[in-house]
Design a protein around this motif. Structure first.
Motif, PDB file in Angstrom:
ATOM      1  N   ALA A  28       0.819  -1.211   0.000  1.00 13.13           N
ATOM      2  CA  ALA A  28       0.000   0.000   0.000  1.00 13.13           C
ATOM      3  C   ALA A  28       0.860   1.271   0.000  1.00 13.13           C
ATOM      4  O   ALA A  28       0.639   2.181  -0.808  1.00 13.13           O
ATOM      5  CB  ALA A  28      -0.945  -0.005   1.204  1.00 13.13           C
ATOM      6  N   VAL A  29       1.837   1.343   0.892  1.00 13.11           N
ATOM      7  CA  VAL A  29       2.617   2.576   1.007  1.00 13.11           C
ATOM      8  C   VAL A  29       3.402   2.874  -0.275  1.00 13.11           C
ATOM      9  O   VAL A  29       3.358   4.002  -0.771  1.00 13.11           O
ATOM     10  CB  VAL A  29       3.527   2.523   2.257  1.00 13.11           C
ATOM     11  CG1 VAL A  29       4.547   3.646   2.235  1.00 13.11           C
ATOM     12  CG2 VAL A  29       2.671   2.613   3.512  1.00 13.11           C
ATOM     13  N   LEU A  32       1.069   4.370  -2.768  1.00 12.16           N
ATOM     14  CA  LEU A  32       0.668   5.740  -2.419  1.00 12.16           C
ATOM     15  C   LEU A  32       1.801   6.715  -2.742  1.00 12.16           C
ATOM     16  O   LEU A  32       1.564   7.825  -3.241  1.00 12.16           O
ATOM     17  CB  LEU A  32       0.299   5.812  -0.932  1.00 12.16           C
ATOM     18  CG  LEU A  32      -1.029   5.152  -0.571  1.00 12.16           C
ATOM     19  CD1 LEU A  32      -1.188   5.045   0.943  1.00 12.16           C
ATOM     20  CD2 LEU A  32      -2.208   5.917  -1.175  1.00 12.16           C
ATOM     21  N   VAL A  33       3.027   6.305  -2.458  1.00 10.39           N
ATOM     22  CA  VAL A  33       4.185   7.142  -2.791  1.00 10.39           C
ATOM     23  C   VAL A  33       4.229   7.387  -4.298  1.00 10.39           C
ATOM     24  O   VAL A  33       4.456   8.516  -4.763  1.00 10.39           O
ATOM     25  CB  VAL A  33       5.489   6.469  -2.302  1.00 10.39           C
ATOM     26  CG1 VAL A  33       6.716   7.159  -2.883  1.00 10.39           C
ATOM     27  CG2 VAL A  33       5.527   6.473  -0.774  1.00 10.39           C
ATOM     28  N   LEU A  87      -1.671   8.376   3.090  1.00  9.27           N
ATOM     29  CA  LEU A  87      -0.295   8.115   3.531  1.00  9.27           C
ATOM     30  C   LEU A  87       0.023   8.725   4.893  1.00  9.27           C
ATOM     31  O   LEU A  87       0.761   8.126   5.693  1.00  9.27           O
ATOM     32  CB  LEU A  87       0.699   8.649   2.488  1.00  9.27           C
ATOM     33  CG  LEU A  87       2.184   8.459   2.841  1.00  9.27           C
ATOM     34  CD1 LEU A  87       2.568   6.975   2.775  1.00  9.27           C
ATOM     35  CD2 LEU A  87       3.091   9.283   1.933  1.00  9.27           C
ATOM     36  N   VAL A 140       0.626   7.054   8.363  1.00  8.42           N
ATOM     37  CA  VAL A 140       1.762   6.141   8.535  1.00  8.42           C
ATOM     38  C   VAL A 140       3.054   6.729   7.970  1.00  8.42           C
ATOM     39  O   VAL A 140       4.048   6.030   7.833  1.00  8.42           O
ATOM     40  CB  VAL A 140       1.484   4.765   7.871  1.00  8.42           C
ATOM     41  CG1 VAL A 140       0.366   4.051   8.601  1.00  8.42           C
ATOM     42  CG2 VAL A 140       1.154   4.902   6.394  1.00  8.42           C
ATOM     43  N   ALA A 141       3.025   8.021   7.641  1.00  6.98           N
ATOM     44  CA  ALA A 141       4.214   8.634   7.040  1.00  6.98           C
ATOM     45  C   ALA A 141       5.264   8.920   8.099  1.00  6.98           C
ATOM     46  O   ALA A 141       4.966   9.070   9.277  1.00  6.98           O
ATOM     47  CB  ALA A 141       3.821   9.931   6.326  1.00  6.98           C
ATOM     48  N   HIS A 176       9.451  10.413   4.248  1.00  6.24           N
ATOM     49  CA  HIS A 176       8.517  10.924   3.245  1.00  6.24           C
ATOM     50  C   HIS A 176       8.552  12.450   3.117  1.00  6.24           C
ATOM     51  O   HIS A 176       7.773  13.018   2.354  1.00  6.24           O
ATOM     52  CB  HIS A 176       7.090  10.462   3.589  1.00  6.24           C
ATOM     53  CG  HIS A 176       6.922   8.981   3.563  1.00  6.24           C
ATOM     54  ND1 HIS A 176       6.645   8.233   4.680  1.00  6.24           N
ATOM     55  CD2 HIS A 176       7.047   8.095   2.534  1.00  6.24           C
ATOM     56  CE1 HIS A 176       6.577   6.951   4.359  1.00  6.24           C
ATOM     57  NE2 HIS A 176       6.823   6.837   3.064  1.00  6.24           N
ATOM     58  N   ARG A 202       2.501   8.275  16.586  1.00  4.80           N
ATOM     59  CA  ARG A 202       2.384   7.474  15.359  1.00  4.80           C
ATOM     60  C   ARG A 202       1.737   6.132  15.663  1.00  4.80           C
ATOM     61  O   ARG A 202       0.872   5.664  14.930  1.00  4.80           O
ATOM     62  CB  ARG A 202       3.775   7.257  14.730  1.00  4.80           C
ATOM     63  CG  ARG A 202       4.355   8.535  14.184  1.00  4.80           C
ATOM     64  CD  ARG A 202       5.768   8.319  13.723  1.00  4.80           C
ATOM     65  NE  ARG A 202       5.808   7.583  12.477  1.00  4.80           N
ATOM     66  CZ  ARG A 202       6.904   7.022  11.997  1.00  4.80           C
ATOM     67  NH1 ARG A 202       8.024   7.094  12.668  1.00  4.80           N
ATOM     68  NH2 ARG A 202       6.866   6.380  10.855  1.00  4.80           N
ATOM     69  N   TYR A 236      -1.909   4.792  14.347  1.00  6.60           N
ATOM     70  CA  TYR A 236      -2.009   3.514  13.645  1.00  6.60           C
ATOM     71  C   TYR A 236      -3.004   2.606  14.360  1.00  6.60           C
ATOM     72  O   TYR A 236      -3.866   1.995  13.733  1.00  6.60           O
ATOM     73  CB  TYR A 236      -0.635   2.829  13.585  1.00  6.60           C
ATOM     74  CG  TYR A 236      -0.729   1.381  13.168  1.00  6.60           C
ATOM     75  CD1 TYR A 236      -0.812   1.037  11.817  1.00  6.60           C
ATOM     76  CD2 TYR A 236      -0.791   0.358  14.108  1.00  6.60           C
ATOM     77  CE1 TYR A 236      -0.940  -0.275  11.425  1.00  6.60           C
ATOM     78  CE2 TYR A 236      -0.924  -0.961  13.728  1.00  6.60           C
ATOM     79  CZ  TYR A 236      -0.995  -1.267  12.385  1.00  6.60           C
ATOM     80  OH  TYR A 236      -1.143  -2.577  12.009  1.00  6.60           O
ATOM     81  N   ARG A 296       3.133  -2.109  10.668  1.00  6.52           N
ATOM     82  CA  ARG A 296       2.266  -1.303   9.807  1.00  6.52           C
ATOM     83  C   ARG A 296       2.326  -1.741   8.351  1.00  6.52           C
ATOM     84  O   ARG A 296       1.373  -1.534   7.590  1.00  6.52           O
ATOM     85  CB  ARG A 296       2.603   0.176   9.934  1.00  6.52           C
ATOM     86  CG  ARG A 296       3.852   0.587   9.229  1.00  6.52           C
ATOM     87  CD  ARG A 296       4.190   2.045   9.440  1.00  6.52           C
ATOM     88  NE  ARG A 296       5.240   2.432   8.506  1.00  6.52           N
ATOM     89  CZ  ARG A 296       5.941   3.529   8.586  1.00  6.52           C
ATOM     90  NH1 ARG A 296       5.721   4.373   9.550  1.00  6.52           N
ATOM     91  NH2 ARG A 296       6.852   3.804   7.698  1.00  6.52           N
ATOM     92  N   LEU A 297       3.450  -2.310   7.947  1.00  8.41           N
ATOM     93  CA  LEU A 297       3.555  -2.743   6.556  1.00  8.41           C
ATOM     94  C   LEU A 297       3.086  -4.176   6.358  1.00  8.41           C
ATOM     95  O   LEU A 297       3.106  -4.688   5.238  1.00  8.41           O
ATOM     96  CB  LEU A 297       5.001  -2.606   6.072  1.00  8.41           C
ATOM     97  CG  LEU A 297       5.561  -1.175   6.111  1.00  8.41           C
ATOM     98  CD1 LEU A 297       7.014  -1.151   5.659  1.00  8.41           C
ATOM     99  CD2 LEU A 297       4.714  -0.246   5.241  1.00  8.41           C
TER     100      LEU A 297
END
Lengths: 203, 295
Positions: free
Chosen positions: A139-140, A143-144, A163, A166-167, A171, B21, B25, B66-67
């Motif tokens: 996903a990230v 989005l980037v 984004l 979770v940035a 970024h 953060r 999340y 998170r990933l």
């Protein structure tokens, strides 16, 4: 006292005949259609009928049941069929499909190379909305990619929204580049300027 | 960034940025929001997660989380950061809502459709070791003025057969009973010694317990026509597809117009649009629309 005991309810029931459920997908009663869609969970032969029903189902609850059952098949062929509805004129259907595809990371990720460059910018915005909640490491990076390359400010804004939660500091340059690309867009400037300090970027 | 130290060393705290953060999340993942007052709790539990994961820093652990690089980390974090303890009269503002707002509405709706003589049906799912359905029974018996006039069926289910056995026995320790008023304890429980009490046989017998998996549509098909369902602090444990499936099954368990109570940190709106949020004086409940599959 008036607490009354009744025989236990629940427990395993024999699954209804899939043929009966398939026929019930077109029942005049919306709740029977909903029950049929729920009951067809795990009946892979029903996928084409469920996909076909999605195009004509006008009851939101029955439609949601169809989507829930289809989302259980996290496969690229099912996701691809669902993704065709991202360009539907029916806003409620588009939103419902976004929510379903969010639950289908395996099926959706192979579709992303085409979705993020779809000629229709509304489809790209909906793709960013899916990526916001997609439980996938893919996903990230996507989005980037959208923030880096998309030329429509609303698409970039949607991708930023997705984004930012979770940035990180990695970024900052991406956001600064996007701000430069859309220097005349006050909303994007404001969004990025507000976000940068939290990422360790310049104030 | 925070570095994890061996347990013998002083436990570090998360940096403010890491805390925020992680909080963002976790909220997005579960709907649970930690305020600043929970900072110590979050720090402690996050460090337990990092240690258990074998990752060397918050950054490495959070990236894997998170990933989705290590899917098991999500469940571990949820387990660490949610409190599974249950006890009698927990979050009892919802039982206030049941007695003051929901049951009057249920009875009025029944009267309108000519079902006034049918019992009111209440489901507790998951019921764990029985504190929730028995709390409902106690509140009804002690505080609902219509309990002598209206029949109420109480059903309860859980996926875990061991907790159902415990529930049927109805034996509880002091911690579980801490919020039960002393007069209720005297009237409805028998002391067994060492702080343990057993709930009276008539109340235990009034609750039907079943082993049920809320995401199993075949099992859930047997549960229907409930006026009220309590399903608190469970949906946050499910992934997206399971949550949607559970929502569909809970919808099917309710009568049209029936009410669903979720945990205070849960939001059906994040899972499925099929229920109607209903703001009552005591808080938010969700309602199955009154007619057909939809309102």
């Amino acid at each position: 006292m008036a607490l009354v005991r009744r025989p236990q309810t629940g427990g395993p029931e024999s699954p209804p005949d899939p043929a009966v459920l398939l026929a019930a997908l077109a029942d005049a009663d919306a709740d029977r259609r909903r029950l049929a869609a729920v009951g067809l969970g795990g009946v892979a032969e029903a996928i084409p009928a469920l996909l076909a029903r999605l195009s004509v189902e006008d009851d939101p609850v029955a439609r949601d049941a169809v989507l829930t059952t289809l989302a259980g098949y996290d496969r690229v062929d099912v996701a691809a069929e669902l993704a065709t509805h991202l360009r539907s004129e029916d806003a409620a259907l588009r939103t419902a499909v976004v929510e379903a595809l969010t639950a289908m990371p395996e099926g959706l990720v192979p579709l992303l190379p085409k979705l993020v460059v779809d000629p229709d910018h509304d489809v790209r915005i909906l793709t960013a909305m899916i990526l916001a909640d997609l439980p996938s490491p893919a996903a990230v990076p996507w989005l980037v990619e959208m923030i880096s390359a998309d030329r429509h400010p609303n698409v970039v804004a949607a991708a930023l929204d997705a984004l930012l939660p979770v940035a990180g500091a990695e970024h900052v340059a991406l956001l600064e580049h996007a701000r430069d690309r859309f220097a005349d867009d006050p909303f994007l400037r404001f969004t990025i300027d507000a976000a940068l300090p939290a990422l360790g970027g310049p104030r | 960034m925070t570095t994890v130290t061996p347990e013998t060393e002083q436990q570090p705290t998360l940096s403010d940025a890491d805390f925020h953060r992680f909080r963002e999340y976790f909220y997005r993942r579960t709907g649970i929001q930690f305020t600043a007052s929970k900072r110590y709790f979050v720090d402690k539990r996050v460090h337990a997660c990092i240690r258990a994961s074998g990752e060397q820093s918050f950054a490495a652990w959070f990236a894997a989380l998170r990933l989705g690089l290590r899917p098991e980390l999500v469940q571990q974090a949820i387990n660490q950061l949610t409190v599974n303890e249950t006890y009698f009269l927990r979050e009892d503002y919802q039982f206030d809502s049941l007695l003051r707002s929901v049951l009057p509405r249920v009875l009025a709706a029944r009267k309108r459709v000519g079902l006034a003589d049918e019992p009111v049906r209440i489901l507790s799912l998951p019921c764990s070791t029985g504190e929730e359905p028995y709390s409902i029974a106690l509140r009804l018996l002690e505080e609902w003025p219509l309990i002598d006039d209206v029949d109420v069926e109480l059903h309860a289910g859980d996926i875990d057969s061991a907790v159902l056995h415990h529930a049927r026995q109805g034996v509880y320790g002091a911690r579980s009973l801490q919020r039960v008023p002393e007069p209720w304890l005297r009237r409805h429980f028998t002391p067994l010694g060492e702080g343990h009490h057993q709930l009276s046989a008539d109340i235990r017998a009034a609750v039907s317990f079943s082993q049920i998996n809320v995401t199993d549509s075949d099992q859930m098909r047997g549960l229907h026509r409930f006026d009220v369902v309590f399903c608190r602090n469970m949906l946050i444990y499910f992934d997206e597809v399971s949550s949607r499936r559970a929502a569909e099954n809970l919808y099917g368990a309710l009568r049209p117009g029936g009410y669903l109570f979720l945990g205070h940190s849960e939001s059906m709106s994040r899972i499925s649009p099929i229920f109607t949020p209903c703001r009552l004086p005591e808080g938010l409940v969700y309602q199955r629309p009154s007619h057909g599959a939809t309102a």
